[in-house]
Design a protein around this motif. Structure first.
Motif, PDB file in Angstrom:
ATOM      1  N   SER A   1       0.605  -3.666  -4.862  1.00  0.00           N
ATOM      2  CA  SER A   1       1.118  -2.889  -5.926  1.00  0.00           C
ATOM      3  C   SER A   1      -0.630  -3.458  -6.372  1.00  0.00           C
ATOM      4  N   THR A   2      -0.597  -2.339  -7.959  1.00  0.00           N
ATOM      5  CA  THR A   2      -1.951  -1.778  -8.128  1.00  0.00           C
ATOM      6  C   THR A   2      -1.859  -3.002  -9.470  1.00  0.00           C
ATOM      7  N   ALA A   3      -0.071  -3.258 -10.238  1.00  0.00           N
ATOM      8  CA  ALA A   3       0.164  -3.906 -11.234  1.00  0.00           C
ATOM      9  C   ALA A   3      -0.460  -4.738 -10.746  1.00  0.00           C
ATOM     10  N   GLY A   4      -0.556  -4.982  -9.379  1.00  0.00           N
ATOM     11  CA  GLY A   4      -0.683  -6.935 -10.006  1.00  0.00           C
ATOM     12  C   GLY A   4      -2.117  -7.804  -9.720  1.00  0.00           C
ATOM     13  N   TYR A   5      -2.936  -6.426  -9.449  1.00  0.00           N
ATOM     14  CA  TYR A   5      -4.462  -7.026  -9.343  1.00  0.00           C
ATOM     15  C   TYR A   5      -4.513  -7.987 -10.009  1.00  0.00           C
TER      16      TYR A   5
ATOM     17  N   GLU B   1      -5.434  -0.995 -21.908  1.00  0.00           N
ATOM     18  CA  GLU B   1      -4.603  -1.595 -22.423  1.00  0.00           C
ATOM     19  C   GLU B   1      -3.803  -2.642 -21.467  1.00  0.00           C
ATOM     20  N   THR B   2      -3.582  -2.191 -20.156  1.00  0.00           N
ATOM     21  CA  THR B   2      -2.601  -2.365 -19.241  1.00  0.00           C
ATOM     22  C   THR B   2      -3.201  -2.343 -18.236  1.00  0.00           C
ATOM     23  N   SER B   3      -2.932  -2.317 -17.145  1.00  0.00           N
ATOM     24  CA  SER B   3      -2.308  -2.094 -15.665  1.00  0.00           C
ATOM     25  C   SER B   3      -2.114  -1.060 -15.042  1.00  0.00           C
ATOM     26  N   TYR B   4      -1.406  -0.146 -15.811  1.00  0.00           N
ATOM     27  CA  TYR B   4      -1.105   0.506 -14.886  1.00  0.00           C
ATOM     28  C   TYR B   4      -1.920   2.002 -15.127  1.00  0.00           C
ATOM     29  N   LEU B   5      -1.780   2.813 -14.937  1.00  0.00           N
ATOM     30  CA  LEU B   5      -2.344   4.072 -14.287  1.00  0.00           C
ATOM     31  C   LEU B   5      -2.960   4.892 -15.173  1.00  0.00           C
ATOM     32  N   PRO B   6      -2.862   5.911 -14.872  1.00  0.00           N
ATOM     33  CA  PRO B   6      -2.923   7.556 -15.807  1.00  0.00           C
ATOM     34  C   PRO B   6      -1.828   8.211 -15.285  1.00  0.00           C
ATOM     35  N   ILE B   7      -0.996   9.012 -15.757  1.00  0.00           N
ATOM     36  CA  ILE B   7      -0.472   9.740 -15.216  1.00  0.00           C
ATOM     37  C   ILE B   7      -0.707  11.566 -15.731  1.00  0.00           C
ATOM     38  N   ARG B   8      -1.910  11.595 -16.344  1.00  0.00           N
ATOM     39  CA  ARG B   8      -2.924  13.063 -16.208  1.00  0.00           C
ATOM     40  C   ARG B   8      -3.782  12.774 -15.619  1.00  0.00           C
ATOM     41  N   GLU B   9      -3.581  13.842 -14.978  1.00  0.00           N
ATOM     42  CA  GLU B   9      -5.639  13.999 -14.444  1.00  0.00           C
ATOM     43  C   GLU B   9      -6.569  14.203 -15.779  1.00  0.00           C
TER      44      GLU B   9
ATOM     45  N   ASP C   1       3.401 -10.543  15.890  1.00  0.00           N
ATOM     46  CA  ASP C   1       3.475 -11.301  17.474  1.00  0.00           C
ATOM     47  C   ASP C   1       2.195 -11.418  17.924  1.00  0.00           C
ATOM     48  N   ALA C   2       1.493 -11.055  17.557  1.00  0.00           N
ATOM     49  CA  ALA C   2      -0.171 -11.403  17.440  1.00  0.00           C
ATOM     50  C   ALA C   2      -0.945 -12.038  17.156  1.00  0.00           C
ATOM     51  N   GLY C   3       0.044 -12.549  15.765  1.00  0.00           N
ATOM     52  CA  GLY C   3      -0.827 -13.445  14.621  1.00  0.00           C
ATOM     53  C   GLY C   3      -1.213 -13.144  13.377  1.00  0.00           C
ATOM     54  N   TYR C   4      -2.131 -11.659  13.707  1.00  0.00           N
ATOM     55  CA  TYR C   4      -2.437 -10.734  13.444  1.00  0.00           C
ATOM     56  C   TYR C   4      -2.037 -11.224  11.378  1.00  0.00           C
ATOM     57  N   TRP C   5      -1.003  -9.993  11.583  1.00  0.00           N
ATOM     58  CA  TRP C   5       0.104  -9.796  10.127  1.00  0.00           C
ATOM     59  C   TRP C   5       0.705 -10.542   9.887  1.00  0.00           C
ATOM     60  N   ARG C   6       1.483 -10.825   8.574  1.00  0.00           N
ATOM     61  CA  ARG C   6       2.594 -11.279   7.779  1.00  0.00           C
ATOM     62  C   ARG C   6       2.424 -10.541   6.375  1.00  0.00           C
ATOM     63  N   LEU C   7       3.885 -11.121   6.471  1.00  0.00           N
ATOM     64  CA  LEU C   7       5.331 -10.815   5.651  1.00  0.00           C
ATOM     65  C   LEU C   7       4.879 -11.656   4.482  1.00  0.00           C
ATOM     66  N   PRO C   8       5.100 -11.693   3.038  1.00  0.00           N
ATOM     67  CA  PRO C   8       4.953 -12.662   1.722  1.00  0.00           C
ATOM     68  C   PRO C   8       5.906 -14.174   2.340  1.00  0.00           C
ATOM     69  N   GLY C   9       7.292 -13.352   2.786  1.00  0.00           N
ATOM     70  CA  GLY C   9       8.266 -14.940   3.315  1.00  0.00           C
ATOM     71  C   GLY C   9       8.322 -15.659   2.028  1.00  0.00           C
ATOM     72  N   GLU C  10       8.509 -17.393   2.452  1.00  0.00           N
ATOM     73  CA  GLU C  10       8.123 -17.560   1.156  1.00  0.00           C
ATOM     74  C   GLU C  10       7.531 -18.643   0.401  1.00  0.00           C
ATOM     75  N   ASP C  11       6.135 -17.785   0.759  1.00  0.00           N
ATOM     76  CA  ASP C  11       5.341 -17.547  -0.411  1.00  0.00           C
ATOM     77  C   ASP C  11       5.314 -16.305  -2.501  1.00  0.00           C
ATOM     78  N   LYS C  12       6.060 -15.784  -1.808  1.00  0.00           N
ATOM     79  CA  LYS C  12       6.996 -14.799  -2.424  1.00  0.00           C
ATOM     80  C   LYS C  12       5.948 -13.763  -2.282  1.00  0.00           C
ATOM     81  N   TYR C  13       4.768 -14.028  -2.382  1.00  0.00           N
ATOM     82  CA  TYR C  13       3.565 -12.753  -3.165  1.00  0.00           C
ATOM     83  C   TYR C  13       3.254 -13.440  -2.624  1.00  0.00           C
ATOM     84  N   LEU C  14       1.886 -11.779  -2.059  1.00  0.00           N
ATOM     85  CA  LEU C  14       0.081 -12.657  -1.101  1.00  0.00           C
ATOM     86  C   LEU C  14      -0.807 -12.574  -2.358  1.00  0.00           C
ATOM     87  N   SER C  15      -0.263 -12.899  -3.373  1.00  0.00           N
ATOM     88  CA  SER C  15      -1.477 -12.929  -4.005  1.00  0.00           C
ATOM     89  C   SER C  15      -1.625 -14.658  -3.828  1.00  0.00           C
ATOM     90  N   GLY C  16      -1.022 -15.370  -4.050  1.00  0.00           N
ATOM     91  CA  GLY C  16      -1.493 -16.604  -3.434  1.00  0.00           C
ATOM     92  C   GLY C  16      -2.227 -16.861  -2.502  1.00  0.00           C
TER      93      GLY C  16
END
Lengths: 438, 305
Positions: A284-288, A354-362, A256-271
Motif C-alpha cells: 500500500s502507498t499508505a505504508g511508504y 499533509e498525510t500519506s494519503y492520495l488525492p481523490i480529485r484530478e 515453490d521456486a523460492g522466488y516469492w513470499r508472503l509476509p507470514g510471521e513478519d506480518k508486514y514486508l517492510s521489515g
C-alpha cells in the motif's frame, strides 16, 4: 412502611426508565421530505475518526479551516473525536448506532457502510450532491472509481463521500537494481524473470506480496475475470474459476521456486525489505513511511500488469458517512457540508499534502501546489499512485444474511495462504473458498 | 391462638428483615440484571434466529437453523478441534510442569521467594506484549527457539508460517502462559499440608516417591481439582494468545482458529451476531458438560481433609 413503599416505587421507576431508554433508538418511519440547506441557530456536530499522529494533526487542521470559513458562514461547528484504531472506531460506531448516540458524521470503510445501512440511519446524499445551491458542481472532478465506490449500494445511491485513500504500488531496492543492471518489471512475466535473476544472484527471496487478499482480488481481474459485485455474487467462481486458478498458479510456481513470499510471521514486508532480505514487493502507498528511512534508495513503480486491456489496481481507504439518527435536519445538512469540504479541492489538497494519503480529485493531482509538494517531500507514491487511476477498482461491499464482503475477502486470503503455505492445489483452495461462502 | 399470633409476628419480622436485606442487595441486583442477565438472555435469543438485524434487534426464522450452520461450518469444526487439542495437551502438561516447579520452590531452595516472584511475573504482564515476544522467539530465521534447536542440528522450524506447526506454537505458548497462576495455587496448596505427615513419613523411612503419591498428591487433590476446572475452562476460551501470537489473525491459513476466536470474528469481523451467539451457546453447553463430568469424577478422586 412509608420508606419501603418509597424505595419500591423508586426501584420501579428505575426499571421503567431503563426500559424506556432501550426503546429510544427505534426511529419513526423516515419520511422522504425536503432537505434543509440553511441553518438559523448554530449547530455543533461530531466527526468520529481513526486518524492518529500526523494524520490526526491534518484532520484537526481541516476542521479548523472548515470551522473558520464555511462553518462560520453557515453556523456550523465541527468537533473531531479520535476513536482509536479502525476496529475501535467501527465497534464504537456500531454500539452508538444501537444506543442512539451516533455522531452526525464518521469515517467508514465501504463494507462498514453496507452494514450500517441495516440500521436505517445512513443518509442518502444524492439530494444534497445534486442540489442547485449547496450541491457539488465539480463532482466529475472526483476520480471515477471513488464515485462508483461510494454509490455502489442499493439503487446506486451515494451513502458516503471519499476521504482518505490509498492504492498499491511496486516498491523496489533501487540501489540493488542499479548495481546489478536489473530492469524494473512492468508486467508479471517480467516480475517472474527478474525474481529468478535476483534469486540466482543472492540466493534470497526476490519478491513479496504484502496483502495476500489484495493479490487475489487484483489478479483475478488482471487475468480477465471478476471477483464479486456489490450484490454479493461470487463471480470468481464462475467460468470454471479460470482467472482465479491462473492467479494462484502464478503465485504457487514462484513461491515453490523460492522466488516469492508472503509476509507470514513478519506480518508486514517492510521489515524484511529494509533488512534487504527481499528486493521488491507490492504494498500500500499508505505504508511508504515505514520504508522511507531505508539505508538504500527506495524505488517506486506502478503495479505490474498482465496486459493493458485488463489493467487493475486496487484503491482502498475509508469514506465519510452521514447519520440522521436522533439528528435534526440542520445537523444532517451540517454533516454533509463537512463531508463536502473534505472531498473538495481545498480540503483534499490540504489532506493529501499533509498525510500519506492520495488525492481523490484530478484537479488536485494536476495542481502546482500538489506537484511542488511531491518534489519537496520526494515521495514518489504520490505521483505513481494516482497515475494508475485509470486502472483503479474497488473491493465491492455488501452485507447479506449468509455472508458479507468481509467473509469473501477472508476466504480469498485463506485460499492464497493455503496454496502458498499448505501446499494445497489452486483448484482445491478455490473450491474450499467457494464452499465456505454458503 | 396466642401462639399463632406470635408465630405470625415472628414471620412478619423475618419477612421484614429479609425484605430489608434484599433492599440492600437491590443496587447490585439491578446492575447485575441490566448488565449480565439481560444481555445473556438477549444473546441466547439471538442465537435462535436465522436472520438477525443487530441494529434493530429484529430477527426472523426462529429455530435451530443458525446452530446447524455453525456446527457444519468447516471453520467452526476446525476451531473445535484446535480447542480440544489445546485442552487435552496444554492443560495436563502445564499442570505437571507447574507442580514440579511448585515442589521445587517448596523444598526450601535458596532464594525461593525471588523465584516465586519471577514465576508469577507473566501473570501480571499483558498477554498481547507477551505474544509479541513469543512471536519473535518463534521466528524461523531470528528466533531463539530455532537457534537453540539449531545447536542440536535441528533444521529451522517454520513455527508461525507452517499451518501444521502453528498450532504447536500456540500450545507451547499456552502451556507457558498458564504456568504462573498454577504455580502460585500449587504453592499455596503445598504450604497448607500439615508438616506432621511428612515428619511421620520420615520416621517410617518412607521413600520420597511414596511420600509424594501417598501424602502430597492426595492432600493436594482439592487444589488439583480446582486448577483442572479453571484451566480447562480457560483453555476452552483461548483467544488472546491467538490474537497476540499471529498479529490479529487466526494463524496461517486459519490453522489456529479457536472457538472463542470464531465467536469474536463472527461478531466483530463478519457482523453475523446471531451466529456468534449460537457458537457461544454451543461453547457454553460443552463447558457445562465437561465441568459436570469433572464434578462427578471429583467425588471419587478428591480428598477433603
Amino acid at each position: 412502611m412509608k420508606k419501603l413503599m418509597l424505595s419500591l416505587s423508586l426501584a420501579a421507576g428505575l426499571t421503567s426508565l431503563v426500559a424506556c431508554s432501550s426503546k429510544d433508538n427505534k426511529q419513526p418511519e423516515k419520511e422522504k421530505s425536503e432537505i434543509v440547506t440553511t441553518i438559523e441557530n448554530p449547530v455543533t456536530i461530531e466527526f468520529w475518526h481513526a486518524m492518529a499522529g500526523t494524520n490526526q494533526e491534518a484532520v484537526e487542521k481541516l476542521v479548523e479551516n472548515f470551522n473558520s470559513t464555511i462553518g462560520a458562514e453557515k453556523n456550523i461547528t465541527v468537533k473531531p473525536v479520535y476513536q482509536g484504531q479502525y476496529t475501535d472506531l467501527k465497534t464504537k460506531t456500531t454500539a452508538a448506532l444501537k444506543s442512539g448516540s451516533v455522531p452526525a458524521i464518521a469515517q467508514a470503510y465501504p463494507d462498514w457502510v453496507a452494514e450500517y445501512l441495516q440500521s436505517g440511519s445512513v443518509v442518502e446524499l444524492d439530494p444534497y450532491i445534486n442540489d442547485e445551491t449547496v450541491g457539488i458542481k465539480d463532482f466529475d472532478d472526483i476520480i471515477e472509481s471513488y464515485r462508483e465506490e461510494n454509490s455502489q449500494y442499493e439503487g446506486g445511491k451515494f451513502y458516503s463521500l471519499p476521504f482518505n485513500k490509498s492504492t498499491e504500488v511496486l516498491y523496489y531496492n533501487k540501489k540493488f537494481f542499479d548495481e546489478n543492471g536489473l530492469k524494473v518489471p512492468t508486467t508479471w512475466d517480467e516480475v517472474e524473470e527478474v525474481s529468478a535473476k535476483i534469486h540466482e544472484l543472492t540466493g534470497k527471496t526476490a519478491f513479496g506480496i504484502d496483502a495476500p487478499a489484495n493479490y487475489f482480488i487484483t489478479m483475478v481481474q488482471q487475468y480477465g475475470g471478476e471477483y464479486t459485485n456489490s450484490q454479493g455474487d461470487i463471480l470468481f467462481a464462475e467460468d470454471g474459476a479460470k482467472a482465479a486458478k491462473e492467479a494462484l498458479e502464478l503465485l504457487k510456481r514462484n513461491v515453490d521456486a523460492g522466488y516469492w513470499r508472503l509476509p507470514g510471521e513478519d506480518k508486514y514486508l517492510s521489515g524484511p525489505f529494509m533488512s534487504e532480505l527481499l528486493y521488491m514487493y507490492t504494498g500500500s502507498t499508505a505504508g511508504y513511511s515505514h520504508i522511507a528511512t531505508a539505508d538504500f534508495e527506495v524505488g517506486i513503480a506502478p503495479m505490474p500488469q498482465i496486459s493493458d486491456k485488463t489493467g487493475a489496481v486496487i484503491q482502498q481507504g475509508t469514506n465519510v458517512v452521514v447519520f440522521d439518527q436522533n439528528k435534526s435536519k440542520e445537523e444532517v445538512y451540517a454533516a454533509y457540508e463537512f463531508a463536502k469540504y473534505l472531498a473538495s479541492y481545498e480540503g483534499n489538497l490540504l489532506f493529501s499534502t499533509e498525510t500519506s494519503y492520495l488525492p481523490i480529485r484530478e484537479s488536485v493531482v494536476s495542481s502546482d501546489a500538489y506537484q511542488n509538494y511531491v518534489v519537496e517531500s520526494n515521495d514518489q507514491t504520490k505521483i505513481v499512485g494516482p497515475e494508475q487511476a485509470k486502472y483503479y477498482f474497488y473491493d465491492p461491499s455488501f452485507y447479506k444474511d449468509a455472508y458479507s464482503s468481509y467473509n469473501v475477502r477472508m476466504a480469498a486470503e485463506k485460499a492464497v495462504e493455503s496454496v502458498v503455505l499448505n501446499g494445497v492445489s489452486p483448484e482445491q483452495a478455490i473450491e474450499e473458498a467457494v464452499n465456505s461462502l454458503k | 391462638m396466642k401462639n399463632k399470633t406470635n408465630l405470625s409476628n415472628a414471620t412478619k419480622t423475618t419477612i421484614k428483615q429479609n425484605f430489608l436485606g434484599y433492599l440492600y442487595l437491590l443496587p447490585t441486583l439491578v446492575i447485575t440484571l441490566i448488565f449480565v442477565v439481560y444481555p445473556l438472555i438477549m444473546s441466547f435469543r439471538m442465537g435462535f434466529y436465522e436472520r438477525y438485524n443487530y441494529y434493530t434487534d429484529e430477527g426472523s426464522g426462529f429455530g435451530l437453523a443458525t446452530f446447524k450452520f455453525v456446527l457444519t461450518d468447516p471453520n467452526f469444526q476446525k476451531a473445535l478441534m484446535n480447542t480440544f487439542l489445546i485442552v487435552v495437551i496444554a492443560v495436563p502438561v502445564s499442570m505437571i510442569i507447574a507442580l514440579a516447579i511448585a515442589l521445587l520452590l517448596n523444598s526450601g531452595i535458596k532464594a525461593s521467594k525471588f523465584f516465586q516472584a519471577i514465576y508469577f511475573l507473566p501473570y501480571v504482564t499483558s498477554v498481547i506484549a507477551i505474544g509479541i515476544v513469543w512471536s519473535w522467539l518463534f521466528h524461523s530465521d531470528f528466533g531463539y527457539i530455532n537457534q537453540f534447536l539449531g545447536m542440536f542440528g535441528v533444521d529451522p522450524i517454520q513455527w508461525l508460517n507452517d499451518p501444521k506447526m502453528a498450532i504447536w506454537a500456540l500450545i507451547i505458548f499456552n502451556i507457558w502462559s498458564g504456568l504462573a497462576f498454577k504455580i502460585v495455587i500449587f504453592l499455596s496448596g503445598l504450604q497448607n499440608i500439615d508438616p506432621q505427615y511428612y515428619k511421620a513419613a520420615q520416621i517410617d523411612g518412607t521413600p520420597k516417591w511414596k511420600v509424594f503419591t501417598r501424602i502430597t498428591l492426595p492432600l493436594l487433590s482439592p487444589t488439583v481439582f480446582f486448577l483442572t476446572i479453571t484451566s480447562v475452562i480457560a483453555s476452552f476460551k483461548v483467544y488472546n494468545e491467538v490474537f497476540a501470537l499471529f498479529g490479529g489473525k487466526p494463524g496461517p491459513a486459519n490453522s489456529c482458529m479457536t472457538v472463542v476466536y470464531y465467536i469474536y470474528d463472527m461478531f466483530y469481523g463478519s457482523s453475523q451476531v446471531h451466529k456468534a451467539a449460537a457458537a457461544s451457546i454451543i461453547l457454553f453447553i460443552i463447558i457445562l458438560i465437561i465441568t459436570g463430568i469433572q464434578m462427578l469424577l471429583s467425588k471419587k478422586l478428591v480428598h477433603y481433609k
